[in-house]
Design a protein around this motif. Structure first.
Motif, short mmCIF file in Angstrom:
data_model
loop_
_atom_site.label_atom_id
_atom_site.label_comp_id
_atom_site.label_asym_id
_atom_site.label_seq_id
_atom_site.Cartn_x
_atom_site.Cartn_y
_atom_site.Cartn_z
N LEU A 112 0.77 -1.24 -0.03
CA LEU A 112 -0.05 0.07 0.05
C LEU A 112 0.93 1.13 0.13
O LEU A 112 0.58 2.19 -0.59
N ASP A 113 1.96 1.32 0.62
CA ASP A 113 2.88 2.44 0.77
C ASP A 113 3.36 2.54 -0.43
O ASP A 113 3.38 3.68 -1.21
N TYR A 114 3.78 1.30 -1.27
CA TYR A 114 4.47 1.54 -2.60
C TYR A 114 3.46 2.13 -3.51
O TYR A 114 3.64 3.11 -4.30
N LEU A 115 2.13 1.80 -3.52
CA LEU A 115 1.30 2.45 -4.49
C LEU A 115 0.97 3.78 -4.20
O LEU A 115 0.74 4.67 -5.05
N ALA A 116 0.87 4.32 -2.74
CA ALA A 116 0.70 5.63 -2.42
C ALA A 116 1.77 6.40 -3.10
O ALA A 116 1.67 7.47 -3.47
N ASP A 117 2.94 5.90 -2.88
CA ASP A 117 4.25 6.48 -3.36
C ASP A 117 4.21 7.02 -4.84
O ASP A 117 4.95 7.84 -5.63
N SER A 118 3.48 5.77 -5.65
CA SER A 118 3.40 5.79 -6.88
C SER A 118 2.16 6.59 -7.38
O SER A 118 1.80 6.38 -8.65
N GLU A 119 1.50 7.43 -6.34
CA GLU A 119 0.22 8.03 -6.75
C GLU A 119 -0.94 7.34 -7.22
O GLU A 119 -1.71 7.89 -8.08
#
Ligand SMILES: C[S@@+](CC[C@H](N)C(=O)[O-])C[C@H]1O[C@@H](n2cnc3c(N)ncnc32)[C@H](O)[C@@H]1O
Length: 438
Positions: free
Chosen positions: A148-155
């Protein structure tokens, strides 16, 4: 033309059309599956081949009718029938234009454009890619929180929903996904759901290549969730290749315990080994063997079993079917015989078993409710658990009420309603000693 002018060379049919027609012909003659035929094709752009064939498969009735009604093949006996189908698909249901206008087959089909359009008027065009893109986090390699962090960082925007949302409302939310949004599934914690348009994006993504993300239809993931072996348990996956459910079960068990994964086919066994290795499974012991020849001596302490045998695959949405999708009773009978044998073996050969999940990607009762009914007759020490209850009633589609005490306990995932592949699941529990039939 003067006697000195050379005759014009006939213009060649564009390679893409020629190759697509060749694949269609081989598929119609049932030489090989479409997937294999496309995979073997070296000279053409496979994504475009796939698109045209998918369009034809989705709209096969309307296209064949239009060809028949306009008489294009009768009037033009030299026009190759498969090439005609490909060109009509592109012109009427695809890009709506054709390249290679100088060649005779393209010219012929273009001449019939208006008549073809008239023949399909009022027919609803079935488009590809209506289902969402399902992406599962492989928790052997990445936690859901990190994903989820990865997806948030990828906007990517996570769509937030009330925790007690009903299943019908959840389906509405899936249909309303924006292209830059995703949802976390309410049945499978590690399942992320994206807009259908993101299918290609994820297909070539690094996170998928590294197996941190797995492209796996949601329907097939319900099985491991329902079998629910705890961390540390001993599980038997009787028909394991290519290993997608083995990997998911491994995730459910937090990669702790033991999974015996048995696969009969030599070739598919190799894929199973790859899936396990690349997916970071450290608790899977593999066997290239016939599950019917395995018992508690070779595979001790088995408590949970998954039976996912070969089936007709009639629920698979990615499968292209160029036949009339007719039911083949003889084939179904043969498959059902093997399914009963394997499920019954699971019920009889492992004395420590507590729970068994049986699943098929078929929507035919012969491979589903009827197999369950027969196996319960042969193995009265087992009872069915309600899959719907196990999903806290957040499910709608169950089996047929023609099978009393059976249908309502089994689960169907229906492509149109659940926006997934079609799947059937039955969940069995061993009765405790002395427990009578209910
Ligand atoms: C539907 S596929 C399994 C898919 C797999 N569970 C997954 O999720 O990736 C069925 C598999 O069972 C294998 N199979 C069929 N009969 C078998 C048997 N008697 N023993 C072991 N494997 C068998 C087939 O070769 C095929 O690979």
């Amino acid at each position: 033309m003067s006697s000195t002018t050379k005759p014009k060379h006939s213009v060649k049919v564009p390679t893409q059309y020629k190759v697509t027609a060749k694949i269609l012909k081989a598929a119609l003659q049932k030489q090989k599956s479409v997937r294999t035929l496309i995979f073997e094709e070296k000279h053409a752009r496979t994504s475009s081949l796939h698109g045209v064939l998918r369009n034809y498969s989705n709209n096969i009735g309307a296209i064949n009718n239009a060809i028949e009604e306009t008489g294009i093949l009768k009037d033009n006996p030299r026009l190759d029938p498969e090439l005609c189908k490909v060109l009509v698909t592109e012109l009427i249901f695809g890009r709506k234009q054709l390249t290679g206008g100088g060649c005779k087959p393209v010219q012929t089909v273009l001449e019939y454009k208006e008549r073809l359009e008239k023949a399909v008027s009022g027919v609803e065009v079935k488009k590809q890619g209506q289902h969402p893109r399902y992406v599962r986090v492989n928790t052997n390699l990445l936690s859901v929180a990190d994903a989820l962090d990865y997806l948030a960082d990828s906007e990517w925007r996570k769509k937030l929903l009330p925790s007690d949302i009903t299943y019908p409302d959840f389906l509405i939310a899936i249909r309303a996904l924006e292209e830059d949004e995703f949802l976390v599934d309410i049945h499978v914690d590690s399942m992320l759901i994206f807009h259908p348009k993101q299918a290609c994006y994820w297909a070539t993504h690094d996170m998928v290549r590294s197996k941190k993300f797995i492209l796996q239809n949601k329907a097939t993931c319900l099985v491991a969730e329902l079998l629910a072996p705890p961390s540390g348990a001993t599980v038997l996956d009787m028909c394991a290749a290519p290993g997608m459910k083995t990997l998911h079960i491994c995730n459910v068990m937090q990669n702790k315990g033991c999974i015996y994964a048995v696969e009969l086919s030599k070739d598919r066994y190799k894929t199973l080994l790859n899936t396990n290795e690349e997916g970071g499974c450290s608790i899977v012991k593999t066997f290239n063997a016939d599950a019917l020849a395995m018992n508690a001596e070779q595979l001790p302490n088995v408590e949970y079993i998954l039976v996912d045998p070969s089936c007709s695959g009639s629920g698979m949405q990615s499968r292209m079917d160029f036949g009339e999708n007719k039911k083949d009773d003889k084939r179904l009978n043969k498959l059902a015989g093997l399914q009963i044998k394997i499920l019954s073996h699971a019920m009889g050969a492992f004395p420590d078993v507590k729970r068994i999940a049986y699943c098929t990607c078929s929507l035919w009762k012969e491979e589903n409710e009827q197999v369950v009914q027969r196996c319960l007759q042969l193995n009265p020490q087992f009872k069915l658990l309600s899959c719907k209850k196990a999903l806290r009633n957040r499910w709608v589609n169950v089996g047929s009420s023609d099978y009393k005490g059976i249908g309502n306990k089994c689960l169907y995932s229906q492509p149109e309603h659940d926006l997934t592949d079609g799947i059937f699941i039955a969940l069995f529990e061993k009765r405790r000693d002395g427990q009578g039939e209910e």
